[in-house]
Motif scaffolding. Structure first.
Motif, PDB file in Angstrom:
ATOM      1  N   SER A   1      41.246  43.625  28.100  1.00  0.00           N
ATOM      2  CA  SER A   1      40.135  42.685  27.927  1.00  0.00           C
ATOM      3  C   SER A   1      39.690  42.105  29.262  1.00  0.00           C
ATOM      4  O   SER A   1      40.496  41.549  30.010  1.00  0.00           O
ATOM      5  CB  SER A   1      40.564  41.544  27.001  1.00  0.00           C
ATOM      6  OG  SER A   1      39.636  40.484  27.038  1.00  0.00           O
ATOM      7  N   VAL A   2      38.402  42.237  29.553  1.00  0.00           N
ATOM      8  CA  VAL A   2      37.850  41.715  30.813  1.00  0.00           C
ATOM      9  C   VAL A   2      37.943  40.193  30.832  1.00  0.00           C
ATOM     10  O   VAL A   2      38.470  39.596  31.778  1.00  0.00           O
ATOM     11  CB  VAL A   2      36.385  42.177  30.990  1.00  0.00           C
ATOM     12  CG1 VAL A   2      35.747  41.520  32.205  1.00  0.00           C
ATOM     13  CG2 VAL A   2      36.319  43.696  31.086  1.00  0.00           C
ATOM     14  N   ARG A   3      37.457  39.550  29.790  1.00  0.00           N
ATOM     15  CA  ARG A   3      37.508  38.087  29.731  1.00  0.00           C
ATOM     16  C   ARG A   3      38.946  37.589  29.598  1.00  0.00           C
ATOM     17  O   ARG A   3      39.302  36.553  30.147  1.00  0.00           O
ATOM     18  CB  ARG A   3      36.663  37.573  28.563  1.00  0.00           C
ATOM     19  CG  ARG A   3      35.184  37.750  28.776  1.00  0.00           C
ATOM     20  CD  ARG A   3      34.403  37.091  27.625  1.00  0.00           C
ATOM     21  NE  ARG A   3      33.150  37.779  27.464  1.00  0.00           N
ATOM     22  CZ  ARG A   3      32.741  38.383  26.362  1.00  0.00           C
ATOM     23  NH1 ARG A   3      33.476  38.361  25.273  1.00  0.00           N
ATOM     24  NH2 ARG A   3      31.584  38.994  26.318  1.00  0.00           N
ATOM     25  N   GLY A   4      39.752  38.322  28.864  1.00  0.00           N
ATOM     26  CA  GLY A   4      41.154  37.947  28.702  1.00  0.00           C
ATOM     27  C   GLY A   4      41.878  37.892  30.026  1.00  0.00           C
ATOM     28  O   GLY A   4      42.673  36.988  30.281  1.00  0.00           O
ATOM     29  N   ARG A   5      41.609  38.863  30.883  1.00  0.00           N
ATOM     30  CA  ARG A   5      42.221  38.874  32.216  1.00  0.00           C
ATOM     31  C   ARG A   5      41.790  37.641  33.003  1.00  0.00           C
ATOM     32  O   ARG A   5      42.612  36.982  33.641  1.00  0.00           O
ATOM     33  CB  ARG A   5      41.847  40.142  32.959  1.00  0.00           C
ATOM     34  CG  ARG A   5      42.424  40.187  34.357  1.00  0.00           C
ATOM     35  CD  ARG A   5      41.824  41.345  35.171  1.00  0.00           C
ATOM     36  NE  ARG A   5      42.268  41.260  36.532  1.00  0.00           N
ATOM     37  CZ  ARG A   5      43.258  41.977  37.046  1.00  0.00           C
ATOM     38  NH1 ARG A   5      43.909  42.823  36.280  1.00  0.00           N
ATOM     39  NH2 ARG A   5      43.607  41.834  38.294  1.00  0.00           N
ATOM     40  N   LEU A   6      40.500  37.335  32.964  1.00  0.00           N
ATOM     41  CA  LEU A   6      39.997  36.170  33.703  1.00  0.00           C
ATOM     42  C   LEU A   6      40.618  34.871  33.183  1.00  0.00           C
ATOM     43  O   LEU A   6      41.007  33.997  33.969  1.00  0.00           O
ATOM     44  CB  LEU A   6      38.474  36.102  33.620  1.00  0.00           C
ATOM     45  CG  LEU A   6      37.721  37.229  34.326  1.00  0.00           C
ATOM     46  CD1 LEU A   6      36.230  37.156  34.012  1.00  0.00           C
ATOM     47  CD2 LEU A   6      37.960  37.163  35.830  1.00  0.00           C
ATOM     48  N   ILE A   7      40.724  34.755  31.864  1.00  0.00           N
ATOM     49  CA  ILE A   7      41.328  33.549  31.275  1.00  0.00           C
ATOM     50  C   ILE A   7      42.798  33.459  31.658  1.00  0.00           C
ATOM     51  O   ILE A   7      43.294  32.390  32.033  1.00  0.00           O
ATOM     52  CB  ILE A   7      41.142  33.542  29.744  1.00  0.00           C
ATOM     53  CG1 ILE A   7      39.675  33.303  29.406  1.00  0.00           C
ATOM     54  CG2 ILE A   7      42.032  32.499  29.080  1.00  0.00           C
ATOM     55  CD1 ILE A   7      39.322  33.551  27.958  1.00  0.00           C
ATOM     56  N   ALA A   8      43.530  34.570  31.580  1.00  0.00           N
ATOM     57  CA  ALA A   8      44.945  34.560  31.929  1.00  0.00           C
ATOM     58  C   ALA A   8      45.148  34.201  33.398  1.00  0.00           C
ATOM     59  O   ALA A   8      46.064  33.435  33.739  1.00  0.00           O
ATOM     60  CB  ALA A   8      45.568  35.919  31.616  1.00  0.00           C
ATOM     61  N   GLU A   9      44.295  34.732  34.252  1.00  0.00           N
ATOM     62  CA  GLU A   9      44.405  34.428  35.680  1.00  0.00           C
ATOM     63  C   GLU A   9      44.143  32.944  35.937  1.00  0.00           C
ATOM     64  O   GLU A   9      44.890  32.283  36.672  1.00  0.00           O
ATOM     65  CB  GLU A   9      43.434  35.292  36.479  1.00  0.00           C
ATOM     66  CG  GLU A   9      43.665  35.249  37.958  1.00  0.00           C
ATOM     67  CD  GLU A   9      42.900  36.318  38.720  1.00  0.00           C
ATOM     68  OE1 GLU A   9      42.934  36.252  39.960  1.00  0.00           O
ATOM     69  OE2 GLU A   9      42.280  37.209  38.093  1.00  0.00           O
ATOM     70  N   THR A  10      43.110  32.395  35.304  1.00  0.00           N
ATOM     71  CA  THR A  10      42.796  30.967  35.461  1.00  0.00           C
ATOM     72  C   THR A  10      43.919  30.101  34.911  1.00  0.00           C
ATOM     73  O   THR A  10      44.337  29.124  35.543  1.00  0.00           O
ATOM     74  CB  THR A  10      41.465  30.635  34.748  1.00  0.00           C
ATOM     75  OG1 THR A  10      40.432  31.437  35.319  1.00  0.00           O
ATOM     76  CG2 THR A  10      41.118  29.171  34.878  1.00  0.00           C
ATOM     77  N   LEU A  11      44.428  30.448  33.737  1.00  0.00           N
ATOM     78  CA  LEU A  11      45.538  29.711  33.134  1.00  0.00           C
ATOM     79  C   LEU A  11      46.755  29.728  34.060  1.00  0.00           C
ATOM     80  O   LEU A  11      47.399  28.700  34.284  1.00  0.00           O
ATOM     81  CB  LEU A  11      45.890  30.322  31.772  1.00  0.00           C
ATOM     82  CG  LEU A  11      47.011  29.661  30.983  1.00  0.00           C
ATOM     83  CD1 LEU A  11      46.569  28.294  30.480  1.00  0.00           C
ATOM     84  CD2 LEU A  11      47.413  30.547  29.815  1.00  0.00           C
ATOM     85  N   GLY A  12      47.042  30.899  34.590  1.00  0.00           N
ATOM     86  CA  GLY A  12      48.183  31.030  35.496  1.00  0.00           C
ATOM     87  C   GLY A  12      48.042  30.171  36.737  1.00  0.00           C
ATOM     88  O   GLY A  12      49.006  29.529  37.175  1.00  0.00           O
ATOM     89  N   GLU A  13      46.841  30.137  37.299  1.00  0.00           N
ATOM     90  CA  GLU A  13      46.607  29.313  38.486  1.00  0.00           C
ATOM     91  C   GLU A  13      46.684  27.830  38.148  1.00  0.00           C
ATOM     92  O   GLU A  13      47.336  27.049  38.846  1.00  0.00           O
ATOM     93  CB  GLU A  13      45.245  29.647  39.093  1.00  0.00           C
ATOM     94  CG  GLU A  13      45.205  30.993  39.780  1.00  0.00           C
ATOM     95  CD  GLU A  13      43.795  31.367  40.256  1.00  0.00           C
ATOM     96  OE1 GLU A  13      42.881  30.519  40.177  1.00  0.00           O
ATOM     97  OE2 GLU A  13      43.632  32.507  40.702  1.00  0.00           O
TER      98      GLU A  13
END
Length: 197
Positions: free
Chosen positions: A175-187
């Motif tokens: 998932s393109v958006r899923g990756r972005l959300i996971a990256e933001t959450l992680g940061e």
């Protein structure tokens, strides 16, 4: 965590025949989810009927002596497991169960031994996002398992489980958006496995 591995795993599940193996998988998923999951029988039927690549992989493994059940049996179990329906909340609970060493945080039930949970999360970190796993762990740093449905389950040992569902996929099937959300959450929450500060 690719098709060949999933097919072989499906063939190794204890049980006499595809139905018993799928029942065992369903019971395990129910313990993780805190409820019995449903299987979309139409999707399972199509995956089984039209899964030529999966049948070919299973036949090759059987021809090499790696798989002891019939190719059709392995694909039938795999297809039903792939058609198991869960929502984002249930998927997050499953990730949290792994993050808590195999204990479902809602029911308090030990679903798997801590060592099994550790090993599953380790495999998620190394190959859970298919060919993009290395880039995922560098950028996102959270053990995850993606799906061609657009779902991603996240598991941060000792911290949290999470899930994202958003169907548009990248070239690796994540998932393109899923990756972005996971990256933001992680940061935002400092969840990167290799961050030092």
């Amino acid at each position: 965590m690719v098709n060949a591995g999933a097919l072989l795993t499906a063939s190794l599940v204890d049980g006499d025949g595809a139905e018993e193996r799928m029942d065992r998988i369903s019971r395990g998923l129910a313990a993780f989810a805190g409820r019995a999951p449903e299987v979309d029988e139409a999707i399972a039927h199509n995956e089984h009927l039209l899964g030529d690549r999966n049948h070919a992989l299973a036949h090759l493994m059987r021809a090499e002596g790696t798989m002891s059940v019939s190719a059709d049996d392995a694909v039938a179990v795999y297809a039903r497991a792939c058609a198991t329906m869960v929502d984002a909340e249930t998927l997050a609970l499953m990730g949290a169960t792994l993050a808590l060493g195999g204990v479902n945080p809602r029911s308090g039930e030990r679903v798997v031994p801590a060592r099994v949970a550790r090993d599953v999360v380790s495999v998620m970190a190394t190959c859970g996002v298919y060919d993009g796993s290395g880039r995922w762990m560098r950028a996102v740093g959270i053990p995850a398992k993606s799906s061609v449905s657009g779902a991603i389950v996240l598991s941060v040992p000792g911290r949290l489980g999470g899930a994202v569902v958003s169907p548009p996929l990248d070239a690796q099937g994540t998932s393109v958006r899923g990756r972005l959300i996971a990256e933001t959450l992680g940061e935002d929450l400092g969840l990167h496995s290799f961050a030092t500060g």
